[in-house]
Scaffold this motif. Structure first.
Motif, short mmCIF file in Angstrom:
data_model
loop_
_atom_site.label_atom_id
_atom_site.label_comp_id
_atom_site.label_asym_id
_atom_site.label_seq_id
_atom_site.Cartn_x
_atom_site.Cartn_y
_atom_site.Cartn_z
N ILE A 145 0.83 -1.22 0.00
CA ILE A 145 0.00 0.00 0.00
C ILE A 145 0.86 1.27 0.00
O ILE A 145 0.35 2.37 0.15
CB ILE A 145 -1.01 0.04 1.17
CG1 ILE A 145 -0.30 0.03 2.52
CG2 ILE A 145 -2.01 -1.11 1.07
CD1 ILE A 145 -1.23 0.41 3.68
N GLY A 146 2.16 1.09 -0.19
CA GLY A 146 3.04 2.26 -0.26
C GLY A 146 3.22 2.93 1.10
O GLY A 146 2.84 2.39 2.14
N ASP A 147 3.78 4.11 1.08
CA ASP A 147 4.04 4.83 2.34
C ASP A 147 2.74 5.09 3.09
O ASP A 147 1.71 5.38 2.49
CB ASP A 147 4.71 6.18 2.04
CG ASP A 147 6.12 5.99 1.55
OD1 ASP A 147 6.66 4.88 1.72
OD2 ASP A 147 6.66 6.95 0.96
N ILE A 148 2.83 5.02 4.41
CA ILE A 148 1.61 5.19 5.22
C ILE A 148 1.23 6.67 5.32
O ILE A 148 2.06 7.52 5.63
CB ILE A 148 1.81 4.59 6.62
CG1 ILE A 148 2.02 3.07 6.50
CG2 ILE A 148 0.60 4.89 7.52
CD1 ILE A 148 2.33 2.39 7.79
N ILE A 149 -0.05 6.93 5.06
CA ILE A 149 -0.59 8.28 5.23
C ILE A 149 -1.22 8.41 6.61
O ILE A 149 -0.95 9.34 7.35
CB ILE A 149 -1.67 8.57 4.16
CG1 ILE A 149 -1.05 8.57 2.77
CG2 ILE A 149 -2.38 9.89 4.46
CD1 ILE A 149 -2.07 8.66 1.64
N GLN A 150 -2.07 7.41 6.95
CA GLN A 150 -2.73 7.51 8.25
C GLN A 150 -3.14 6.15 8.83
O GLN A 150 -3.33 5.18 8.09
CB GLN A 150 -3.96 8.42 8.17
CG GLN A 150 -5.17 7.78 7.52
CD GLN A 150 -6.47 8.52 7.86
OE1 GLN A 150 -6.46 9.66 8.29
NE2 GLN A 150 -7.59 7.86 7.67
N PHE A 151 -3.23 6.13 10.17
CA PHE A 151 -3.79 4.99 10.90
C PHE A 151 -5.10 5.44 11.54
O PHE A 151 -5.24 6.60 11.95
CB PHE A 151 -2.88 4.58 12.07
CG PHE A 151 -1.58 3.94 11.70
CD1 PHE A 151 -1.52 2.62 11.28
CD2 PHE A 151 -0.40 4.66 11.81
CE1 PHE A 151 -0.30 2.02 10.98
CE2 PHE A 151 0.82 4.07 11.50
CZ PHE A 151 0.87 2.76 11.08
N TYR A 152 -6.01 4.50 11.63
CA TYR A 152 -7.20 4.74 12.46
C TYR A 152 -7.39 3.49 13.33
O TYR A 152 -7.32 2.36 12.82
CB TYR A 152 -8.45 4.96 11.60
CG TYR A 152 -9.72 4.86 12.42
CD1 TYR A 152 -10.08 5.88 13.30
CD2 TYR A 152 -10.52 3.71 12.38
CE1 TYR A 152 -11.19 5.77 14.09
CE2 TYR A 152 -11.65 3.60 13.18
CZ TYR A 152 -11.98 4.63 14.04
OH TYR A 152 -13.08 4.52 14.84
N ALA A 153 -7.65 3.67 14.61
CA ALA A 153 -7.89 2.52 15.47
C ALA A 153 -8.97 2.82 16.49
O ALA A 153 -9.00 3.91 17.07
CB ALA A 153 -6.61 2.11 16.20
N GLU A 226 5.66 11.66 9.10
CA GLU A 226 4.58 12.59 8.75
C GLU A 226 3.21 11.94 8.71
O GLU A 226 2.20 12.61 8.50
CB GLU A 226 4.84 13.30 7.40
CG GLU A 226 6.04 14.23 7.40
CD GLU A 226 5.86 15.38 8.39
OE1 GLU A 226 4.85 16.07 8.31
OE2 GLU A 226 6.74 15.55 9.25
N ALA A 227 3.14 10.62 8.87
CA ALA A 227 1.82 9.97 8.91
C ALA A 227 1.06 10.49 10.14
O ALA A 227 1.66 10.90 11.14
CB ALA A 227 1.97 8.46 9.01
N VAL A 228 -0.27 10.44 10.03
CA VAL A 228 -1.10 10.86 11.17
C VAL A 228 -1.92 9.66 11.65
O VAL A 228 -2.08 8.68 10.92
CB VAL A 228 -2.03 12.04 10.80
CG1 VAL A 228 -1.24 13.31 10.62
CG2 VAL A 228 -2.85 11.72 9.56
N GLY A 229 -2.44 9.77 12.86
CA GLY A 229 -3.23 8.66 13.40
C GLY A 229 -4.32 9.16 14.32
O GLY A 229 -4.23 10.27 14.87
N LEU A 230 -5.36 8.33 14.45
CA LEU A 230 -6.46 8.66 15.35
C LEU A 230 -6.83 7.40 16.12
O LEU A 230 -6.98 6.32 15.52
CB LEU A 230 -7.65 9.15 14.53
CG LEU A 230 -8.90 9.54 15.32
CD1 LEU A 230 -8.65 10.80 16.13
CD2 LEU A 230 -10.08 9.76 14.38
#
Ligand SMILES: NC(=O)c1ccc[n+]([C@@H]2O[C@H](COP(=O)([O-])OP(=O)(O)OC[C@H]3O[C@@H](n4cnc5c(N)ncnc54)[C@H](O)[C@@H]3O)[C@@H](O)[C@H]2O)c1
Length: 336
Positions: A145-153, A226-230
């Motif tokens: 999926i290439g470089d990670i942009i964001q996580f959600y959990a 630079e990825a973001v997460g929530l």
């Protein structure tokens, strides 16, 4: 390296989770379960009787037992440091239930004691043994999926979790108990020390029941790349909520997205007259009196480390990142 021998294991803490651990160790053919210990001796005796093992009357007796080569520590989150460091000093490998500890100082002390004693230290991050989460991570590492942009959990529970666990780690116990799973998964997938966090909590419902913990905490994360997460963690779901673990994990990359819907365990049992069951098929499911699932995988990995001197698949333990901890300790709830 050992040949044709069993690993001598003891379990410390025979509460809700330690009982399952003791049962798995008793069933693993490559383990000799030397005994169990709990400061609540009655609890230890009940578990020992149930699985056909013995109890240690004193912790020191367990530490002095030369048959015990490895110890599984399953005591409350905030009480890990003292028994963990003593287990390491006694030269025994240590599997400590997550989180490693609830302060940076305690984490450092445990890691230092293990390093000094030259024993294996593993933290029981069970998601690393859940096929869905480990395959998701492999796919990221393979570049699918290439470089990670964001996580959600999301990892929430019906209110019964808060009633059982209370405020043992303070107001944000839900973070130490629940969020640590997903945070570990994120950092295992996207390693990096520099992480920024900001959190907001809501208090009220649980406090009205005399439980001094937040109903819910929402955390925003920024990773080194630079990825973001929530992350969302709520302990105030209705008692009748059909899932005991309401967990979802998503990874969005520049070329695709991975979704784990861990709410669905593939099995739902609804009964007439309003009855329902929480049915676990993934984590520590029971079948014909035996415990399987990710927990069995995790404990087997620990045993392989003890017997064959491997490093755990689990790798380095997660320490709750300092900025995150500070933020949680110092932030204001929207209500205040
Ligand atoms: N991986 C998971 O999904 C998962 C699930 C549940 C619990 N856990 C973890 O397992 C650990 C135990 O949680 P639990 O739910 O079983 O708690 P619990 O309160 O049910 O049991 C803790 C037990 O430890 C005993 N104890 C406390 N201090 C002790 C000491 N110094 N020496 C010996 N015994 C001591 C208590 O008497 C109690 O019986 C925690 O770290 C928790 O986060 C992990």
């Amino acid at each position: 390296m050992k040949v044709f021998e069993k690993l001598g294991v003891a379990v410390v803490g025979t509460g809700y989770f330690g009982r399952f651990h003791a049962r798995v160790f008793k069933e693993l053919p490559e383990v000799y379960l030397c005994g169990v210990f709990d400061t609540d001796i009655k609890r230890a005796e009940t578990v020992a009787r149930e699985i056909g093992s013995r109890t240690y009357r004193e912790f020191e007796e367990l530490l002095d037992d030369r048959n015990v080569e490895a110890v599984n520590l399953c005591v409350s989150d905030q009480a890990h440091r003292e028994p963990a460091t003593n287990i390491c000093r006694a030269g025994k490998h240590l599997l400590v239930e997550k989180p490693l500890a609830t302060t940076i100082e305690d984490c450092d002390a445990i890691i230092e004691a293990a390093d000094k004693a030259g024993v294996k230290l593993m933290v029981g991050h069970i998601l690393r043994y859940d096929p869905r989460y480990r395959i998701a991570r492999e796919k990221v590492i393979e570049g699918e999926i290439g470089d990670i942009i964001q996580f959600y959990a999301r990892r929430s529970n019906p209110i019964i979790a808060a009633r059982r666990l209370g405020d043992r780690c303070g107001k944000y116990t839900v973070i130490y108990h629940n969020a640590v799973h997903d945070l570990d998964q994120m950092l295992w997938t996207l390693p990096g020390d520099k992480i920024k966090a900001s959190a907001f909590s809501r208090e009220g419902l649980l406090q009205s029941e005399g439980i001094g913990v937040s109903d819910a905490v929402v955390t925003i994360l920024k990773f080194e790349n630079e990825a973001v997460g929530l992350m969302e963690n709520c302990w105030a779901l209705p008692e009748e909520h059909p899932m005991l673990i309401d967990a979802v994990f998503e990874i969005t990359g520049i070329r695709g997205k991975i979704i784990i819907d861990a709410r669905q365990q593939g099995l739902a049992v609804f009964k007439h007259h309003g009855g329902f069951e929480y049915t676990d098929t993934m984590y520590w499911p029971e079948f014909k009196g035996r415990v399987g699932g990710a927990l069995k995988e995790e404990l087997s990995d620990f045993v392989r480390c003890g017997i064959w001197d491997h490093n755990a698949e689990c790798g380095r333990p997660l320490i709750l990142p300092l900025p995150y901890q500070q933020l949680l300790l110092s932030h204001h709830s929207p209500q205040s």
